[in-house]
Every structure is written in C-alpha cells, then in structure tokens.
Motif scaffolding. Structure first.
Motif, mmCIF file in Angstrom:
data_model
loop_
_atom_site.group_PDB
_atom_site.id
_atom_site.type_symbol
_atom_site.label_atom_id
_atom_site.label_comp_id
_atom_site.label_asym_id
_atom_site.label_seq_id
_atom_site.Cartn_x
_atom_site.Cartn_y
_atom_site.Cartn_z
ATOM 1 N N LEU A 129 3.587 5.606 23.815
ATOM 2 C CA LEU A 129 3.461 6.032 22.613
ATOM 3 C C LEU A 129 4.788 5.665 21.919
ATOM 4 C CD1 LEU A 129 1.968 9.658 22.818
ATOM 5 C CD2 LEU A 129 0.833 7.482 21.980
ATOM 6 N N THR A 130 5.886 5.975 22.632
ATOM 7 C CA THR A 130 7.280 5.572 21.872
ATOM 8 C C THR A 130 7.469 3.948 21.580
ATOM 9 O OG1 THR A 130 8.218 7.357 22.984
ATOM 10 C CG2 THR A 130 10.011 5.577 22.248
ATOM 11 N N SER A 131 6.923 3.480 22.686
ATOM 12 C CA SER A 131 6.923 1.808 22.629
ATOM 13 C C SER A 131 6.134 1.360 21.483
ATOM 14 C CB SER A 131 6.535 1.153 23.773
ATOM 15 O OG SER A 131 6.419 -0.171 23.711
ATOM 16 N N ALA A 132 4.780 1.911 21.491
ATOM 17 C CA ALA A 132 3.915 1.392 20.362
ATOM 18 C C ALA A 132 4.325 1.757 18.942
ATOM 19 C CB ALA A 132 2.560 2.103 20.857
ATOM 20 N N SER A 133 5.108 2.950 18.719
ATOM 21 C CA SER A 133 5.525 3.363 17.382
ATOM 22 C C SER A 133 6.585 2.520 17.103
ATOM 23 C CB SER A 133 5.850 4.783 17.572
ATOM 24 O OG SER A 133 4.932 5.484 18.054
ATOM 25 N N LEU A 134 7.422 2.120 17.838
ATOM 26 C CA LEU A 134 8.787 1.331 17.705
ATOM 27 C C LEU A 134 8.472 -0.116 17.324
ATOM 28 C CD1 LEU A 134 11.961 1.320 17.626
ATOM 29 C CD2 LEU A 134 11.697 0.368 19.909
ATOM 30 N N ILE A 135 7.332 -0.617 17.869
ATOM 31 C CA ILE A 135 6.906 -1.856 17.536
ATOM 32 C C ILE A 135 5.985 -1.924 16.327
ATOM 33 C CG2 ILE A 135 5.682 -3.985 18.334
ATOM 34 C CD1 ILE A 135 6.797 -3.507 21.242
ATOM 35 N N THR A 136 5.354 -1.092 16.390
ATOM 36 C CA THR A 136 4.181 -1.132 15.006
ATOM 37 C C THR A 136 5.161 -0.881 13.876
ATOM 38 O OG1 THR A 136 2.619 -0.197 16.397
ATOM 39 C CG2 THR A 136 2.166 0.101 14.198
#
Length: 257
Positions: A129-136
């Motif tokens: 979730l953290t990775s997806a949020s950061l990139i998005t």
C-alpha cells in the motif's frame, strides 16, 4: 512485563561468532541439502515461483502495484520456507526427509508460526500500500507498464522518486529482515516465544552486522536473478535460500531450550 520475560528468554541462547564470508558457506550447504532432497525442495520453489507469476499476472496492467507486491512477497517468503527448514533439520539429524517431513512442519501444533506469518503478511501488505501510494501520487504520469516505471520513476531527472522509493523500501524492510533472519527456523526448532525469537534475531544482527548485511545482499541478488529469468530461476533459488537460512540459524544461535 511480557517484553522483559521475552528478553530473559532470549538471553538463554548465545550468538556464535562467524567470519564475514560465512554466508557463502550457508549457500554451499543449502545446495547440498537441495541435492539430497530435490523433490520436496523444488516443489516449494515451484509453488513460490507460481505465486510470483500469479502476482505478475494480476498486476500486469498496474505496475505501480506490481513493484510493491513483489517486494511484499519477498517479506512473506521466509514463512513459506518452513518446510525447507524442516528438511534441512532432518538431514542434519541423519534422517531421510520426505513429504511427511514437510507436512509435519506445517501442522499447527501451536500458533507461533501462524502468528509470525500473519505479522509478516501484515508488513508485506503495508509495504504494498505504501509503495503504490508513493508511486501513484508522485509519479509524473500513469504507471501501467514496466517501461512506464523505468521512464517515469527510475530514469526521471525531474525528481528523486526512485531514490525515495528505494530508501523507504529499505527503511521498512530492514527491521523486518532483522526480526526474521533466524526467528522462523528458531520457532520451528525450539519451544520459544515469538518475541524471544525476534529478540534473538536482533541480537544476531547487532553482533554480526557485516555478515548479515552480506547475507541480505546475497538473498536480494539471487532473488533478482530468479525474477529476471521469468520466475523460472526461483524454482531453484528459493529452495536454495530456504535451506541456506536453516544453516544460517544453526551457525548463529547456540544454547538449549
């Protein structure tokens, strides 16, 4: 109070001294175990490689999610290798391991391994979730394909998004690795609480930072090689690392229950 009890329980186990390059010996002994019991070992690798392929297929159009999902999968992988630890333990004892050895390892005698697995799954999900949020949020455009990730994140000259993503990943992964480097084999092998096993794992890391860092680099490097072979290399590499992790635990932790 519980933390203090776990600390005292952990101190019953010593941390053995090892040389810097000992992780290479763990790989050699892991390979020997793989050769001695190839069937169940490679079956573990096949299942885990299939899991990685399934992640890729499910997230193939959402690469911003795929990058984090693979990283999260690696955080959970040590608990999936429980059967491999049991095989190496049986070989060490002079037994002839087979499928029954693996099944006994997965039989829930108590909730310790289940609890640790849930904690790893929670950590992996948090990173996804953290990775997806950061990139998005911070990517300059939509990330749907691997090439998009390379162009807009890895090779971007307008931001430090890739560096931030790697740094955040390392920041989150390091304590998980430190907590589990010997904890899961220890939970399989000894009647010890989850918290005491985690404390012992941290003592190992603090007393041997250089060899453990080399071990982490070997795990990451070999896993990356396996992924670059369209997951096929993981069929051999993941069992190799699982068996080697057992020998890491045996080399690093002393003492009796």
């Amino acid at each position: 109070m519980r933390t203090q009890q776990a600390l005292q329980e952990s101190r019953r186990f010593g941390v053995k001294p090892i040389p810097l390059l000992r992780p290479l010996g763990w790989l050699a002994r892991g390979l020997a175990d793989l050769r001695r019991c190839p069937g169940p070992s490679l079956a573990h690798g096949l299942v885990m490689a299939a899991g990685g392929s399934l992640i890729f297929w499910l997230a193939r159009e959402r690469f911003w999610l795929l990058a984090g999902a693979f990283s999260g999968f690696l955080l959970v992988a040590p608990i999936l290798a429980t059967g491999l630890y049991a095989i190496s333990r049986a070989l060490e004892r002079g037994e002839r391991p087979g499928w029954s050895t693996v099944l006994r390892a997965w039989r829930p005698h108590d909730g310790r391994l289940i609890l640790f697995g849930l904690l790893l799954a929670l950590a992996g999900s948090g990173w996804v979730l953290t990775s997806a949020s950061l990139i998005t949020v911070f990517a300059p455009g939509a990330i749907t394909k691997p090439l998009d990730f390379v162009r807009q994140v890895v090779l971007s000259e307008q931001s430090l998004l890739f560096e931030a993503w790697l740094g955040l990943g390392a920041l989150l992964a390091a304590p998980v690795f430190a907590s589990s480097v010997v904890a899961i084999p220890m939970l399989l092998d000894r009647r010890v609480s989850v918290l005491a096993a985690v404390f012992t794992s941290w003592r190992v890391v603090l007393e041997h930072p250089a060899p453990v860092a080399l071990w982490a680099l070997l795990i990451m490097g070999l896993t990356l090689i396996g992924m670059l072979t369209l997951m096929l290399g993981l069929i051999v590499i993941l069992p190799l690392l699982g068996h080697a992790s057992w020998h890491a635990y045996r080399d690093l932790v002393s003492g009796k229950d």
